[in-house]
Enzyme design. Structure first.
Site, PDB file in Angstrom:
ATOM      1  CG  ASN A  14      -1.683   1.255   1.432  1.00  0.00           C
ATOM      2  OD1 ASN A  14      -1.764   2.078   0.515  1.00  0.00           O
ATOM      3  ND2 ASN A  14      -2.280   1.428   2.604  1.00  0.00           N
ATOM      4  CD1 TRP A  15       3.542   0.945  -3.017  1.00  0.00           C
ATOM      5  CD2 TRP A  15       3.563   2.209  -4.873  1.00  0.00           C
ATOM      6  NE1 TRP A  15       4.229   0.252  -3.990  1.00  0.00           N
ATOM      7  CE2 TRP A  15       4.253   1.003  -5.141  1.00  0.00           C
ATOM      8  CE3 TRP A  15       3.439   3.149  -5.898  1.00  0.00           C
ATOM      9  CZ2 TRP A  15       4.824   0.732  -6.385  1.00  0.00           C
ATOM     10  CZ3 TRP A  15       4.009   2.868  -7.140  1.00  0.00           C
ATOM     11  CH2 TRP A  15       4.690   1.676  -7.375  1.00  0.00           C
ATOM     12  CE  LYS A  16      -0.195   3.342   4.744  1.00  0.00           C
ATOM     13  NZ  LYS A  16      -0.206   3.494   6.184  1.00  0.00           N
ATOM     14  CG  HIS A  71      -5.951   2.228   5.090  1.00  0.00           C
ATOM     15  ND1 HIS A  71      -5.519   3.197   5.965  1.00  0.00           N
ATOM     16  CD2 HIS A  71      -4.940   1.323   4.999  1.00  0.00           C
ATOM     17  CE1 HIS A  71      -4.303   2.897   6.372  1.00  0.00           C
ATOM     18  NE2 HIS A  71      -3.921   1.761   5.806  1.00  0.00           N
ATOM     19  CD  GLU A 125      -2.935   5.772   6.659  1.00  0.00           C
ATOM     20  OE1 GLU A 125      -2.911   5.811   5.419  1.00  0.00           O
ATOM     21  OE2 GLU A 125      -2.031   5.257   7.348  1.00  0.00           O
ATOM     22  CD  GLU A 175      -3.709  -2.261   7.262  1.00  0.00           C
ATOM     23  OE1 GLU A 175      -2.661  -2.584   6.697  1.00  0.00           O
ATOM     24  OE2 GLU A 175      -4.257  -1.156   7.095  1.00  0.00           O
ATOM     25  N   GLY A 215       2.264   2.358  10.741  1.00  0.00           N
ATOM     26  CA  GLY A 215       3.263   3.418  10.596  1.00  0.00           C
ATOM     27  C   GLY A 215       3.962   3.784  11.896  1.00  0.00           C
ATOM     28  CB  SER A 255       4.866  -1.740  12.015  1.00  0.00           C
ATOM     29  OG  SER A 255       4.477  -0.393  12.261  1.00  0.00           O
ATOM     30  N   GLY A 278       2.587  -1.097   4.280  1.00  0.00           N
ATOM     31  CA  GLY A 278       2.656   0.323   3.937  1.00  0.00           C
ATOM     32  C   GLY A 278       4.092   0.752   3.683  1.00  0.00           C
ATOM     33  N   GLY A 279       4.676   1.423   4.672  1.00  0.00           N
ATOM     34  CA  GLY A 279       6.010   2.008   4.533  1.00  0.00           C
ATOM     35  C   GLY A 279       7.048   1.091   3.893  1.00  0.00           C
TER      36      GLY A 279
HETATM   37  P1  PGA Z   1       2.565   0.367   7.646  1.00  0.00           P
HETATM   38  O1  PGA Z   1       1.119   0.607   7.011  1.00  0.00           O
HETATM   39  O2  PGA Z   1       3.088  -0.922   7.080  1.00  0.00           O
HETATM   40  O3  PGA Z   1       3.384   1.552   7.202  1.00  0.00           O
HETATM   41  O4  PGA Z   1       2.385   0.299   9.114  1.00  0.00           O
HETATM   42  C1  PGA Z   1       0.240  -0.442   6.771  1.00  0.00           C
HETATM   43  C2  PGA Z   1      -1.051   0.065   6.165  1.00  0.00           C
HETATM   44  O5  PGA Z   1      -1.493   1.145   6.584  1.00  0.00           O
HETATM   45  O6  PGA Z   1      -1.624  -0.563   5.276  1.00  0.00           O
END
Ligand code: PGA
Length: 252
Positions: free
Chosen positions: A9-11, A95, A97, A167, A173, A212, A233-234
């Site tokens: 997930n590149w966000k 998600h 966010e 999640e 993050g 994470s 994500g990251g």
């Molecule tokens: P993260 O994000 O791996 O940076 O914690 C995961 C996500 O939000 O899908």
């Protein structure tokens, strides 16, 4: 046995040149992941780039959001049909966010899930509790509410062609990953919730862990009985790290 799935997930990250470098570093390693499925969910403007770079590879691509409407006067929105124009396979819905920052409630998330499936996309439905919810001991209650909002609107059969991502919001993050016990316990809870409605669908359903995930913890998390891969994500922004996560997730 369920086939493992790892999705990046590149966000809101990337650029044409960064994406090209990332995907070109990932593609030569894709043959190692033939026993599993790998995908990247990219920002809307880069769908065309992902499509052209990944088209002849085993890596799938998708988006991070979609409108619950099919078309019309909805300025700034992107429909599921637009995503299928770019041959997306996956779309993330709900998600945390989006739930927290863009105030997407359970009902709209359910509508997005339905809109995705209506055009043949595989929704990756995200569920998870905040730190305050975990500390108050209501993790299962929150996850059940998020899940059942979709089950009651879309129907249990819809989960035949869907993926769930657990999640925990406090792990996203933050560098703080759920312990294997915490992850397995919620994953089993999710599967059991659905099992009571349709045991065979629940048994086949992929439930990913997100929050994470890194090369150093992917293998342990993905070896848990009810963890079928990861939403990353990251760490998905680094080709080597992402490839190593995929290696860690490969079914053994
Ligand atoms: P993260 O994000 O791996 O940076 O914690 C995961 C996500 O939000 O899908």
């Amino acid at each position: 046995m369920r086939t493992k799935l790892v999705v990046g997930n590149w966000k809101m990250n990337g650029s044409l040149s960064e994406n090209k470098a990332l995907l070109n570093a990932l593609i030569p390693q894709a043959h190692e992941f033939s026993s599993m499925a790998v995908g990247v969910c990219v920002p809307f403007p880069y769908l065309s780039q992902a499509q052209s770079l990944l088209r002849n590879t085993s890596i799938a691509w998708g988006a991070q959001n979609l409108s619950h409407r099919a078309s019309g006067a909805f300025t700034g929105e992107v429909s599921g049909h637009m995503l299928t124009d770019f041959e997306c396979r996956y779309v993330i819905v709900g998600h945390s966010e989006r739930r927290a920052l863009y105030v997407e409630g359970d009902d709209v998330v359910a509508d997005k899930f339905i809109a995705a499936q209506a055009v043949g996309l595989i929704p990756i439905l995200c569920v998870g509790e905040t730190l305050a919810e975990r500390q108050s001991g209501i993790t299962e209650k929150v996850v059940a509410r998020q899940l059942n909002a979709v089950v009651s609107k879309a129907g249990i059969d819809a989960f035949e062609k869907a993926v769930i991502a657990y999640e925990p919001v406090w792990a996203i993050g933050t560098g703080q990953t759920a312990t294997p016990e915490q992850a397995q316990s919620v994953h089993a809870f999710i599967r059991n919730e659905l099992k009571s409605q349709n045991a065979s669908i629940a048994e086949r359903l992929l439930v990913l862990y997100g929050g994470s995930v890194k090369a150093g913890n992917a293998a342990q998390l993905c070896s848990l009985p009810d963890v079928d891969g990861a939403l990353v994500g990251g760490a998905s922004l680094n080709a080597q790290e992402f490839a190593d996560i995929c290696r860690g997730a490969i079914s053994r």
